[in-house]
Design a protein around this motif. Structure first.
Motif, PDB file in Angstrom:
ATOM      1  N   LEU A 255      12.791  82.534 -93.606  1.00 60.34           N
ATOM      2  CA  LEU A 255      11.987  82.801 -92.423  1.00 60.34           C
ATOM      3  C   LEU A 255      10.499  82.539 -92.729  1.00 60.34           C
ATOM      4  O   LEU A 255       9.689  82.332 -91.839  1.00 60.34           O
ATOM      5  CB  LEU A 255      12.201  84.271 -92.018  1.00 60.34           C
ATOM      6  CG  LEU A 255      12.050  84.669 -90.563  1.00 60.34           C
ATOM      7  CD1 LEU A 255      12.815  83.766 -89.633  1.00 60.34           C
ATOM      8  CD2 LEU A 255      12.503  86.114 -90.359  1.00 60.34           C
ATOM      9  N   GLY A 256      10.168  82.522 -94.013  1.00 62.62           N
ATOM     10  CA  GLY A 256       8.798  82.271 -94.450  1.00 62.62           C
ATOM     11  C   GLY A 256       8.331  80.841 -94.246  1.00 62.62           C
ATOM     12  O   GLY A 256       7.197  80.497 -94.591  1.00 62.62           O
ATOM     13  N   MET A 257       9.191  79.996 -93.688  1.00 57.26           N
ATOM     14  CA  MET A 257       8.853  78.581 -93.515  1.00 57.26           C
ATOM     15  C   MET A 257       8.664  78.190 -92.055  1.00 57.26           C
ATOM     16  O   MET A 257       8.265  77.077 -91.759  1.00 57.26           O
ATOM     17  CB  MET A 257       9.983  77.699 -94.060  1.00 57.26           C
ATOM     18  CG  MET A 257      10.503  78.111 -95.415  1.00 57.26           C
ATOM     19  SD  MET A 257       9.407  77.649 -96.731  1.00 57.26           S
ATOM     20  CE  MET A 257       9.768  75.915 -96.805  1.00 57.26           C
ATOM     21  N   LEU A 258       9.009  79.095 -91.130  1.00 58.51           N
ATOM     22  CA  LEU A 258       9.113  78.688 -89.723  1.00 58.51           C
ATOM     23  C   LEU A 258       7.858  78.934 -88.883  1.00 58.51           C
ATOM     24  O   LEU A 258       7.431  80.071 -88.719  1.00 58.51           O
ATOM     25  CB  LEU A 258      10.243  79.453 -89.044  1.00 58.51           C
ATOM     26  CG  LEU A 258      11.639  78.872 -89.061  1.00 58.51           C
ATOM     27  CD1 LEU A 258      12.495  79.601 -88.047  1.00 58.51           C
ATOM     28  CD2 LEU A 258      11.633  77.392 -88.746  1.00 58.51           C
ATOM     29  N   PRO A 259       7.297  77.879 -88.318  1.00 57.25           N
ATOM     30  CA  PRO A 259       6.117  78.030 -87.466  1.00 57.25           C
ATOM     31  C   PRO A 259       6.504  78.194 -85.997  1.00 57.25           C
ATOM     32  O   PRO A 259       7.656  77.982 -85.638  1.00 57.25           O
ATOM     33  CB  PRO A 259       5.427  76.680 -87.643  1.00 57.25           C
ATOM     34  CG  PRO A 259       6.561  75.718 -87.764  1.00 57.25           C
ATOM     35  CD  PRO A 259       7.681  76.465 -88.473  1.00 57.25           C
ATOM     36  N   SER A 260       5.553  78.550 -85.162  1.00 61.79           N
ATOM     37  CA  SER A 260       5.823  78.536 -83.730  1.00 61.79           C
ATOM     38  C   SER A 260       4.553  78.309 -82.931  1.00 61.79           C
ATOM     39  O   SER A 260       3.440  78.588 -83.400  1.00 61.79           O
ATOM     40  CB  SER A 260       6.470  79.848 -83.276  1.00 61.79           C
ATOM     41  OG  SER A 260       5.491  80.846 -83.082  1.00 61.79           O
ATOM     42  N   ALA A 261       4.760  77.771 -81.747  1.00 60.91           N
ATOM     43  CA  ALA A 261       3.667  77.589 -80.783  1.00 60.91           C
ATOM     44  C   ALA A 261       4.116  78.222 -79.487  1.00 60.91           C
ATOM     45  O   ALA A 261       5.264  78.054 -79.086  1.00 60.91           O
ATOM     46  CB  ALA A 261       3.398  76.110 -80.567  1.00 60.91           C
ATOM     47  N   SER A 262       3.229  78.974 -78.836  1.00 59.65           N
ATOM     48  CA  SER A 262       3.538  79.522 -77.521  1.00 59.65           C
ATOM     49  C   SER A 262       2.531  78.941 -76.547  1.00 59.65           C
ATOM     50  O   SER A 262       1.328  79.187 -76.672  1.00 59.65           O
ATOM     51  CB  SER A 262       3.449  81.045 -77.544  1.00 59.65           C
ATOM     52  OG  SER A 262       4.342  81.567 -78.500  1.00 59.65           O
ATOM     53  N   LEU A 263       3.044  78.162 -75.596  1.00 60.07           N
ATOM     54  CA  LEU A 263       2.154  77.393 -74.731  1.00 60.07           C
ATOM     55  C   LEU A 263       2.273  77.822 -73.281  1.00 60.07           C
ATOM     56  O   LEU A 263       3.361  78.140 -72.801  1.00 60.07           O
ATOM     57  CB  LEU A 263       2.481  75.902 -74.842  1.00 60.07           C
ATOM     58  CG  LEU A 263       2.624  75.320 -76.261  1.00 60.07           C
ATOM     59  CD1 LEU A 263       3.090  73.872 -76.210  1.00 60.07           C
ATOM     60  CD2 LEU A 263       1.313  75.440 -77.016  1.00 60.07           C
ATOM     61  N   GLY A 264       1.146  77.823 -72.593  1.00 67.10           N
ATOM     62  CA  GLY A 264       1.150  78.096 -71.165  1.00 67.10           C
ATOM     63  C   GLY A 264       0.371  76.996 -70.461  1.00 67.10           C
ATOM     64  O   GLY A 264      -0.005  75.998 -71.073  1.00 67.10           O
ATOM     65  N   ALA A 265       0.090  77.191 -69.186  1.00 66.97           N
ATOM     66  CA  ALA A 265      -0.640  76.170 -68.435  1.00 66.97           C
ATOM     67  C   ALA A 265      -2.086  76.071 -68.932  1.00 66.97           C
ATOM     68  O   ALA A 265      -2.688  75.007 -68.945  1.00 66.97           O
ATOM     69  CB  ALA A 265      -0.604  76.507 -66.954  1.00 66.97           C
ATOM     70  N   LYS A 266      -2.656  77.201 -69.379  1.00 67.19           N
ATOM     71  CA  LYS A 266      -4.067  77.219 -69.757  1.00 67.19           C
ATOM     72  C   LYS A 266      -4.305  77.564 -71.216  1.00 67.19           C
ATOM     73  O   LYS A 266      -5.269  77.106 -71.818  1.00 67.19           O
ATOM     74  CB  LYS A 266      -4.769  78.308 -68.930  1.00 67.19           C
ATOM     75  CG  LYS A 266      -5.263  77.893 -67.576  1.00 67.19           C
ATOM     76  CD  LYS A 266      -6.541  78.700 -67.314  1.00 67.19           C
ATOM     77  CE  LYS A 266      -6.959  78.829 -65.895  1.00 67.19           C
ATOM     78  NZ  LYS A 266      -6.806  80.168 -65.357  1.00 67.19           N
TER      79      LYS A 266
END
Ligand code: IPM
Ligand code: MN
Length: 364
Positions: A255-266
């Motif tokens: 789990l120490g390798m996993l990135p994430s992006a949380s994107l919205g309209a703005k």
């Protein structure tokens, strides 16, 4: 100039955010870009000072930034607080406040890490899945909700608009990847899933170049560990995505390798998928790769600095190739390194790859 709000949070959060910031400094220098960083409290560390895990001031600060970078929140110290004061509540609050409806969780296997997963090499080799999780709707936020002495209940609800926009995110991503989308639901039982599937099929009409299939969530869980290569983009609801992305984490070995992006309209927020790991906090042993890789996602999705993002990803792979491992991914024969040392190794490789590419350009 880009303005970034840093939310280091609790546990190992501050250490891995520090690692990412060190790398960002080098990115700034090499790519002639200025980053203005502003650090704010969130999670238990905010509760201890302000009596709430996320203040309105911090949310306003995020509104005026180009991107938000989060470490991790939570820890045993705050576990017994009422629900709305727990560090986790701050996560849900910030997602909703910033309208971050699309959560991107890529799970790909770094070749030198093949033998570190609990799954077999031949099952993993070549796996590159993008999980697109709906993040501001579904059962996490549906009303009514509650419990009393006799019953507890939540509501899984999706509006047309919510499904449409997450579907578009998934189809657009598939267009620049393997052109395949798998929509995951439980349409054999749940009406909300039947509706989800109907809307996905509707939106798909605008993307005839992308292949679409549907899968029930129980089957999808099995298929991810049976044959992860079959997936390109996987799109699903909030709760199903939460579960499936943890399963998919095992593709990378940790789990120490996993990135994430949380994107919205703005707005956009980037964070490692792992938690605050209070048991190893402050020991300089946490794996900074998930955070550094989340930084690469920020450069790509928020700042259109694709080249810098690519070099960071290559640098991570190069460091792993050379056998450097933090404790969570250490095996006998590896070179055990601390958080700081791993970060420095990634910086060395970043500089090396950057200069090699620059030389290639000069000699063309
Ligand atoms: C995640 C976490 C959160 C979620 C929790 C901590 C609220 O598990 O980001 O995956 O369920 O979304
Ligand atoms: Mn989760």
């Amino acid at each position: 100039m880009f303005k970034i709000t840093l939310l280091p949070g609790d546990g190992i959060g501050p250490e891995v955010v520090d690692a990412a910031v060190k790398i960002l400094k080098h990115v700034g220098e090499r790519f002639n870009t200025e980053f203005e960083l502003n650090t704010c409290l969130m999670g238990g560390s905010s509760y201890d000072v302000h009596g709430t895990p996320l203040t309105d001031e911090v949310i306003s600060e995020c509104y005026s930034s180009d991107a938000v970078f989060l470490g991790a929140v939570g820890g045993p110290k705050w576990e017994d607080l009422p629900h709305h004061l727990k560090p986790e509540a701050a996560l849900l609050k910030i997602r909703k406040a910033l309208g971050l409806y699309a959560n991107l969780r890529p799970a790909k296997v770094y070749t030198p890490m093949l033998s570190y997963s609990s799954l077999k090499d031949e099952v993993l080799k070549g796996t590159d899945v993008m999980i697109v999780r709906e993040l501001t709707g579904g059962i996490y936020f549906g009303q009514p909700r509650g419990y009393d002495d006799e019953k507890g209940f939540n509501t899984m609800i999706y509006t047309k608009e919510e499904v449409e926009r997450i579907a578009r995110t998934a189809f657009n991503l598939a267009r620049v990847r393997g052109k395949r989308v798998t929509s995951v639901d439980k349409a054999n039982v749940l009406e909300v899933s039947q509706f989800w599937r109907k809307v996905i099929i509707e939106v798909h009409k605008d993307y005839p170049d992308v292949e679409l299939n549907h899968m029930y969530v129980d089957n999808a869980a099995m298929q991810i560990v049976r044959d992860p290569k079959q997936f390109d983009v996987l799109v699903t609801s909030n709760l199903f995505g939460d579960i499936l992305s943890d399963i998919a984490a095992m593709i990378t070995g940790s789990l120490g390798m996993l990135p994430s992006a949380s994107l919205g309209a703005k707005y956009a927020l980037y964070e490692p998928v792992h938690g605050s790991a209070p048991d190893i906090a402050g020991k300089n042993i946490a794996n900074p790769i998930a955070a550094v890789s989340s930084l690469a996602m920020m450069l790509k999705y928020s700042f259109e600095m694709d080249k810098a993002a690519e070099i960071i990803e290559e640098a991570i792979e190069a460091v792993l190739n050379k056998g450097y491992r933090t404790k969570d991914i250490y095996k006998e024969g590896d070179k055990l390194v601390s958080t700081d040392q791993m970060t420095d190794k990634i910086i060395d490789e970043f500089e090396r790859i950057f200069y090699n590419q620059a030389i290639n350009v000069f000699t063309l």
